[in-house]
Design an enzyme around this catalytic site. Structure first.
Site, PDB file in Angstrom:
ATOM      1  N   GLU A 258      57.941 -29.926 -21.991  1.00 11.38           N
ATOM      2  CA  GLU A 258      57.035 -29.456 -23.030  1.00 11.38           C
ATOM      3  C   GLU A 258      55.994 -28.605 -22.317  1.00 11.38           C
ATOM      4  O   GLU A 258      55.198 -29.113 -21.530  1.00 11.38           O
ATOM      5  CB  GLU A 258      56.390 -30.637 -23.749  1.00 11.38           C
ATOM      6  CG  GLU A 258      55.548 -30.222 -24.941  1.00 11.38           C
ATOM      7  CD  GLU A 258      54.153 -30.794 -24.870  1.00 11.38           C
ATOM      8  OE1 GLU A 258      53.209 -29.978 -24.693  1.00 11.38           O
ATOM      9  OE2 GLU A 258      54.001 -32.011 -24.968  1.00 11.38           O
ATOM     10  N   CYS A 297      48.069 -29.033 -26.530  1.00 11.57           N
ATOM     11  CA  CYS A 297      49.278 -28.199 -26.491  1.00 11.57           C
ATOM     12  C   CYS A 297      49.649 -27.688 -27.874  1.00 11.57           C
ATOM     13  O   CYS A 297      50.433 -26.741 -27.992  1.00 11.57           O
ATOM     14  CB  CYS A 297      50.438 -28.993 -25.888  1.00 11.57           C
ATOM     15  SG  CYS A 297      50.780 -30.545 -26.750  1.00 11.57           S
TER      16      CYS A 297
END
Length: 676
Positions: A258, A297
């Site tokens: 990720e 994020c």
């Protein structure tokens, strides 16, 4: 000031940092508060300890055992969350930020504990999907199953969520039956170390299930095998470096990433100033810019609005951002704290300057802003910064450079196709959102942008009161994205557990598949103990135990009485000529629900006994119509047993209705709660 020595937890023991450890500064004051790192860790020994001790201990447990373990662990962490709050302030996070990181991480673990009990078997093998018929007569069948990897999961986490980032990976890993070695980012590892100490001291985890590396991994990744996995959160550059390790490539080690994500939020063409959607959009963008000081994020990096509305967006956002009080996160009045470190502050300012080559900064001046209760120069503080890019089609940096802080860029679109194209310029993101009350706009965005984004968040006046927010990854939904976002996938309920398991296709006879899966398969051996199964307690019932009922003839009077009593006078049951014109029926036929009622009458034991309740009926299918004069009978077989608590368990029964010619007319699965 005392400097905390942040230890690693290796092979069941705490290991202090060595002389070459890295100093860690407070994000608030810039003072050194901790030191972490140990270049003498026995990484091969840690891997062996995880595989040989941790893995063996976890695999001896069932999925339900491990789910109960997760719940106990989450409750224990929840009871100690105040000390985690106190430690987290030095990362620059506010109390509201703690709720996302600490409470959010604990909540994620609770969700996996619940799903493990509800959606996985009380067994050591997970049955994946339905039986596949591989032969004409059913003597040779196929079934997919999942079993735990017999290695270790290495979790490499980012600095922004030292608790949630660990727990969201750890919960599905442990539920799968795989031990973990956690390596947090050094700049906030002191918070992770505290959380690990709380878990280790609880004595809830079996030996070897969890280890911690505070500092560098050394050459650990060079010793991974095909049974190991790596789950990484961080920059795309680091992800590429790690996944390119020749040993990882050569051994086909599972690598989930990720990484960077230029997340976008689109203001729908219908969401004009004055609408609830416009106000919602401004609120969402402002929140995503300032929560965790933009160090998320999933934060909104690109704001995409109709060209005619860009000035209105600038004005409304500026009016909201100017009210955000920046300061010491320990103060109740602070709404945005600091970045995690001075290094992160430098990186954000460098990226903001890069964006400034293509966009005008219309709000926020890093050279002139107020900080309450702290020194702006000593701490890692920056103000929210809003940029406006007037030509997003030729711009490059706004679509490929992420300032991982309270920084976002507004750009205008000509029409919805243009908005979708701009959103996709990010080349893959974790999440994109569209704020619109027009369902056609929502559909077009999903069709045009879905392939580029791991999650699409659509909100409007109807859902905004209960929505969870653009930037909130939920344990129930997948978290990850294609391309720049890393190409990986986390969370998503039981999907996340399967990332740490091997899916295997097994083939064999019904008896073989029944033994392996613990679930009765049609065609497998049936047995009867003489007593009616409804008179037998949960612990006495056995998979494959079967009752074959007497038969009952269905009459025309039965059909007409059922129709008149229930009001179901559909023509196929009442009009013979009309029914014959239907290609599915030979004439008047019995109601399907009449057959189910008769089936219950054929297999039910009416007296009080261990069967407590009927809780559901799954997979109902009608295969052949039943006419007046036909006879039906029932086969009732224990398919699966699942303990729910110390008082009762769930029994899933396979029910088959056949006619006088032994042709199958209906099939379903009946769920009952049965006392111990």
């Amino acid at each position: 000031m005392t400097v905390q020595m942040v230890s690693s937890f290796a092979k069941g023991a705490w290991v202090a940092p060595t002389s070459g450890a890295r100093n860690i500064a407070s994000a608030i004051t810039g003072d050194v508060i901790a030191s972490a790192g140990n270049d003498t860790l026995d990484v091969q020994g840690m891997l062996a300890f995880a595989r040989e001790v941790g893995g063996a201990n976890l695999r001896r447990m069932t999925f339900h055992d491990r789910a109960r373990m997760l719940k106990a662990l989450a409750l224990h962490l929840n009871a100690h969350r105040d000390v985690l709050y106190a430690a987290s302030f030095d990362t620059g996070a506010t109390q509201a930020d703690h709720l996302i990181d600490i409470d959010g991480g604990i909540g994620t673990m609770m969700v996996f504990a619940s799903k493990g009990r509800k959606e996985m078997p009380d067994a050591q093998i997970y049955v994946d999907g339905e039986i596949e018929q591989l032969s004409r007569n059913g003597s040779f069948l196929g079934q997919h199953i999942c079993t735990p990897l017999q290695g270790v999961a290495v979790h490499i986490n980012a600095f922004n969520f030292p608790v949630w980032g660990m727990l969201e990976k750890l919960a599905p890993t442990l539920l799968a039956g795989v031990p973990a070695i956690v390596k947090p980012a050094t700049s906030s590892c002191y918070v992770t170390e505290l959380a690990v100490k709380i878990m280790v001291d609880s004595n809830i985890l079996p030996d070897g299930a969890l280890q911690l590396v505070s500092g560098g991994l050394g050459d650990m990744l060079d010793h991974l095998t095909c049974q190991d996995a790596v789950a990484f959160t961080g920059s795309a550059v680091t992800a590429l470096k790690l996944r390119s390790n020749p040993l990882i490539l050569g051994n086909s080690v599972r690598f989930t990433s990720e990484a960077d994500s230029l997340n976008a939020s689109i203001l729908g063409p219908d969401a004009l100033p004055g609408t609830p959607e416009f106000d919602l959009f401004i609120k969402e963008v402002s929140r995503e810019m300032t929560t965790k000081a933009g160090q998320k994020c999933t934060a909104i990096r690109r704001i995409i609005a109709p060209e005619a509305a860009t000035q209105a967006v600038i004005d409304a956002l500026s009016a909201r951002l100017v009210k955000v009080k920046i300061g010491d996160p320990r103060l109740d009045t602070t709404r945005m704290g600091a970045l995690v470190s001075a290094g992160q502050k430098r990186d954000v300012l460098e990226k903001a300057a890069l964006l400034g080559r293509e966009a005008e900064r219309v709000f926020g001046n890093p050279e002139d802003f107020a900080v309450d209760g702290a020194d702006a120069d000593k701490g890692a503080f920056v103000p929210p910064m809003l940029f406006h890019c007037s030509d997003p089609d030729t711009a490059v940096h706004v679509h490929d450079s992420e300032a991982f802080g309270p920084v976002s860029t507004l750009m205008g679109y000509r029409d919805l196709d243009h908005a979708i194209a701009l959103a996709n310029r990010g080349q893959g993101s974790l999440v994109a959102s569209v704020i619109t009350h027009d369902t056609d706009v929502a559909l077009n965005v999903v069709q045009g942008a879905g392939a580029f984004h791991g999650r699409l968040y659509i909100n409007n006046r109807d859902s905004m009161a209960e929505s969870t927010g653009h930037g909130s990854p939920l344990p129930h939904m997948v978290h990850g994205g294609p391309g720049r976002a890393g190409g990986g996938e986390e969370l998503g309920g039981i999907r996340a557990v399967k990332h740490f398991m091997q899916r295997t296709a097994i083939q064999g006879s019904p008896d073989v598949l029944t033994k392996i899966t613990g679930q009765w398969v049609p065609g497998a051996t049936e047995h009867s103990v003489g007593a009616h199964p409804f008179t037998r307690k949960f612990g006495d019932l056995a998979v494959g135990e079967t009752l074959n009922s007497a038969q009952r003839i269905v009459t025309l009077d039965d059909i007409e009485h059922f129709a008149n009593f229930t009001g179901d006078t559909f023509y196929a049951h009442m009009d013979d000529a009309a029914a014959k014109r239907n290609p599915f029926f030979p004439g008047r036929v019995a109601h399907g629900y009449l057959l189910l009622s008769f089936a219950a009458g054929l297999f039910v034991e009416p007296n009080e006994g261990p069967v407590l309740a009927n809780t559901g009926l799954d997979g109902l299918r009608f295969m052949k119509p039943v006419s007046a004069g036909d006879a039906i009978k029932v086969r009732l077989t224990v398919k699966k047993k699942t303990k729910r608590n110390d008082e009762y368990g769930e029994v899933r029964w396979h029910v088959t209705l056949t006619n006088q010619d032994d042709d199958q007319v209906a099939e379903y699965e009946l769920l009952t709660m049965v006392a111990f």
